[in-house]
Design an enzyme around this catalytic site. Structure first.
Site, short mmCIF file in Angstrom:
data_model
loop_
_atom_site.label_atom_id
_atom_site.label_comp_id
_atom_site.label_asym_id
_atom_site.label_seq_id
_atom_site.Cartn_x
_atom_site.Cartn_y
_atom_site.Cartn_z
N GLY A 50 0.65 -1.00 0.02
CA GLY A 50 0.03 0.12 0.11
C GLY A 50 0.74 1.18 -0.06
O GLY A 50 0.36 2.31 -0.22
N VAL A 51 2.12 1.18 -0.04
CA VAL A 51 3.12 2.29 0.04
C VAL A 51 2.95 2.84 -1.34
O VAL A 51 3.39 2.25 -2.17
CB VAL A 51 4.48 2.06 0.59
CG1 VAL A 51 5.42 3.23 0.20
CG2 VAL A 51 4.50 1.68 2.25
N MET A 104 4.77 5.11 -3.99
CA MET A 104 6.42 5.33 -4.71
C MET A 104 6.15 6.14 -5.87
O MET A 104 5.66 5.96 -6.90
CB MET A 104 7.18 4.00 -4.71
CG MET A 104 8.65 4.16 -5.04
SD MET A 104 9.32 2.65 -5.36
CE MET A 104 10.94 3.23 -5.40
N PRO A 105 7.04 7.32 -6.04
CA PRO A 105 7.20 8.06 -7.37
C PRO A 105 7.58 7.27 -8.16
O PRO A 105 8.74 6.48 -8.11
CB PRO A 105 8.08 9.22 -6.98
CG PRO A 105 7.99 9.47 -5.44
CD PRO A 105 8.02 7.82 -4.79
N LEU A 114 9.36 8.13 -10.80
CA LEU A 114 10.64 8.72 -11.31
C LEU A 114 11.45 9.26 -10.00
O LEU A 114 10.89 10.17 -9.26
CB LEU A 114 10.33 9.72 -12.21
CG LEU A 114 11.40 10.53 -12.93
CD1 LEU A 114 12.39 9.42 -13.85
CD2 LEU A 114 10.99 11.90 -13.73
N GLY A 115 12.73 9.12 -10.03
CA GLY A 115 13.22 9.51 -8.79
C GLY A 115 14.82 9.76 -9.43
O GLY A 115 15.19 9.95 -10.65
N GLY A 145 18.80 8.85 -8.88
CA GLY A 145 19.97 7.80 -8.09
C GLY A 145 21.24 8.66 -7.85
O GLY A 145 21.64 9.64 -8.80
N TYR A 149 27.39 2.99 -1.44
CA TYR A 149 27.99 4.27 -2.42
C TYR A 149 28.67 5.02 -1.52
O TYR A 149 29.18 6.24 -2.10
CB TYR A 149 26.37 4.93 -2.95
CG TYR A 149 25.67 4.20 -3.57
CD1 TYR A 149 26.00 3.01 -4.23
CD2 TYR A 149 24.50 4.60 -4.17
CE1 TYR A 149 25.08 2.33 -4.80
CE2 TYR A 149 23.67 3.91 -5.10
CZ TYR A 149 24.06 2.56 -5.52
OH TYR A 149 23.14 1.96 -6.22
N HIS A 189 20.75 -5.15 -1.34
CA HIS A 189 21.62 -4.97 -2.40
C HIS A 189 21.98 -6.11 -3.48
O HIS A 189 22.03 -5.70 -4.56
CB HIS A 189 22.75 -3.87 -2.01
CG HIS A 189 23.08 -2.90 -2.98
ND1 HIS A 189 23.98 -1.89 -2.61
CD2 HIS A 189 23.49 -3.01 -4.23
CE1 HIS A 189 24.23 -1.26 -3.73
NE2 HIS A 189 23.97 -1.75 -4.83
P1 NAP Z 1 22.32 5.82 -15.53
O1 NAP Z 1 21.31 6.77 -14.83
O2 NAP Z 1 21.83 4.73 -16.73
O3 NAP Z 1 23.35 6.60 -16.28
C1 NAP Z 1 23.86 7.83 -15.84
C2 NAP Z 1 24.74 8.51 -16.85
O4 NAP Z 1 23.86 9.30 -17.69
C3 NAP Z 1 25.87 9.68 -16.37
O5 NAP Z 1 26.96 9.61 -17.13
C4 NAP Z 1 24.92 10.92 -16.53
O6 NAP Z 1 25.75 11.94 -16.75
C5 NAP Z 1 24.35 10.64 -17.93
N1 NAP Z 1 23.12 11.19 -18.23
C6 NAP Z 1 22.02 11.54 -17.19
N2 NAP Z 1 20.86 12.21 -17.85
C7 NAP Z 1 21.59 12.38 -19.14
C8 NAP Z 1 20.77 13.09 -20.17
N3 NAP Z 1 19.57 13.47 -19.96
N4 NAP Z 1 21.54 13.32 -21.46
C9 NAP Z 1 22.89 12.84 -21.39
N5 NAP Z 1 23.17 12.16 -20.35
C10 NAP Z 1 22.66 11.92 -19.25
O7 NAP Z 1 23.27 5.05 -14.36
P2 NAP Z 1 23.37 4.60 -13.09
O8 NAP Z 1 23.75 5.77 -12.19
O9 NAP Z 1 24.17 3.45 -12.84
O10 NAP Z 1 21.81 4.21 -12.57
C11 NAP Z 1 20.59 4.86 -12.04
C12 NAP Z 1 20.66 4.64 -10.53
O11 NAP Z 1 20.32 3.39 -10.28
C13 NAP Z 1 22.00 4.90 -9.67
O12 NAP Z 1 22.47 6.40 -9.64
C14 NAP Z 1 21.61 4.10 -8.67
O13 NAP Z 1 20.83 4.81 -7.65
C15 NAP Z 1 20.84 2.98 -9.05
N6 NAP Z 1 21.98 1.77 -9.15
C16 NAP Z 1 21.60 0.57 -8.55
C17 NAP Z 1 22.25 -0.51 -8.79
C18 NAP Z 1 22.14 -1.78 -7.95
O14 NAP Z 1 22.98 -2.71 -7.89
N7 NAP Z 1 20.83 -1.70 -6.96
C19 NAP Z 1 23.39 -0.47 -9.79
C20 NAP Z 1 23.52 0.67 -10.50
C21 NAP Z 1 22.95 1.64 -10.12
P3 NAP Z 1 25.81 13.35 -15.76
O15 NAP Z 1 25.87 12.93 -14.46
O16 NAP Z 1 27.20 14.25 -16.42
O17 NAP Z 1 24.76 13.99 -16.25
#
Ligand code: NAP
Length: 283
Positions: A9-10, A12-13, A15-16, A18, A48, A107
């Site tokens: 029931g929570v 969640m947006p 779009l967020g 990371g 992180y 994780h």
């Molecule tokens: P991502 O969101 O797929 O890509 C981030 C990259 O895209 C950055 O280099 C960013 O550069 C660039 N970017 C962002 N918006 C853009 C745009 N509109 N146009 C052009 N380039 C753009 O990568 P991610 O950070 O790996 O994944 C997103 C989030 O998922 C993470 O931050 C984290 O919270 C989570 N995550 C979780 C796991 C897990 O194991 N659970 C693993 C990986 C990630 P700039 O910063 O220079 O804009």
């Protein structure tokens, strides 16, 4: 902002924001900018190393706690994991300066998974984590967790982008009430995603970028997405995806980009299992 409702029931947006790979010294500014751009879902992790900076930005923003949705993640814990998990959650809460987390994710599907999960269930019952879920669980591990515990994960956060679309995982998660959340929605720019000819052409038809097409495609699949950016312009661009829709034909064209394989690493690969299972966080 559009929301999804999790299996308990929570809300969640969809779009967020990371913060993976944002160095701690840049994270407070990035999160401050993201909150100013309208993001209310923040996704961090103990691993992180930037939970404290996220917490500083949240506190400085003055945004009421109930308007925010904060996710953090538990790193792999040794058996017996129940006490370790509780301590790890308390450490994350202290670093974030919060008295509860909105979503606490395991994780990795490694370490004492069942001990970790049962401690997370206890934290959920006490209200320290409003929802609990997992990340990087393939269907076999996810189903085993679902069948052998009381609480079904609210979320599974997995690599999902146009080149690895996870349709089988998605259908299975939907069947069991587990919300699909994408990590790496842009594939971190791999395969030239931001200049990909198909995505760019589809974007031009709507006056949008390839990045916006990808976010829209995820949202239209009911997948929660958390793009990372340190640029306020790109943060704003990534939020601006609620005023257009991809047609069925465009959705099908993106579906054709699926390669069915990871662009990062495979959680079934023994080398990765070993590395992730043995990695421990300092402190
Ligand atoms: P991502 O969101 O797929 O890509 C981030 C990259 O895209 C950055 O280099 C960013 O550069 C660039 N970017 C962002 N918006 C853009 C745009 N509109 N146009 C052009 N380039 C753009 O990568 P991610 O950070 O790996 O994944 C997103 C989030 O998922 C993470 O931050 C984290 O919270 C989570 N995550 C979780 C796991 C897990 O194991 N659970 C693993 C990986 C990630 P700039 O910063 O220079 O804009």
């Amino acid at each position: 902002m559009q929301h999804v409702t999790l299996n308990n029931g929570v809300r969640m947006p969809i779009l967020g924001f990371g913060v993976y790979q944002i160095p701690p010294e840049q994270t407070e500014q990035a999160v401050t900018d993201a909150l100013a751009a309208g993001y209310r879902l923040l996704d961090t992790a103990a691993s992180y190393g930037n939970e404290e900076a996220v917490g500083h930005a949240v506190k400085a923003s003055g945004i009421p706690r109930e308007e925010l949705f904060v996710t953090t993640k538990l790193w792999v814990q040794d058996a017996p994991a129940q006490d370790n998990t509780r301590r790890a959650l308390e450490t994350s809460l202290t670093k974030l300066g919060l008295d509860h987390i909105d979503l606490y994710l395991m994780h990795q599907p490694f370490g004492d998974v069942y001990g970790q999960w049962r401690a997370m269930e206890a934290a959920n019952r006490e209200g320290l984590a409003k929802a609990i879920g997992v990340a990087n669980f393939h269907p076999d591990r996810l189903l085993d967790l679902v069948f052998n515990n009381e609480i079904t994960p609210a979320v599974n956060q997995i690599e999902t982008h146009p080149f690895f679309q996870r349709t089988t995982d998605h259908d299975l998660m939907r069947e069991h009430g587990v919300q699909h959340q994408a990590w790496g929605g842009f594939a971190e720019g791999r395969n030239n995603l931001f200049t990909h000819p198909d995505l760019t052409e589809m974007g031009e038809a709507h006056g949008k970028s390839a990045a916006q097409v990808v976010l829209r495609w995820l949202i239209q699949r009911d997948i929660v997405t958390i793009p990372k950016s340190v640029s306020p312009d790109r943060m704003a661009q990534n939020m601006d995806v609620f005023d257009f829709s991809l047609t069925d034909g465009q959705m099908a064209r993106i579906a054709a980009l699926d390669t069915g394989t990871t662009l990062f690493f495979d959680h079934h690969d023994p080398e990765m299992v070993t590395w992730l299972s043995k990695r421990r966080l300092a402190g």
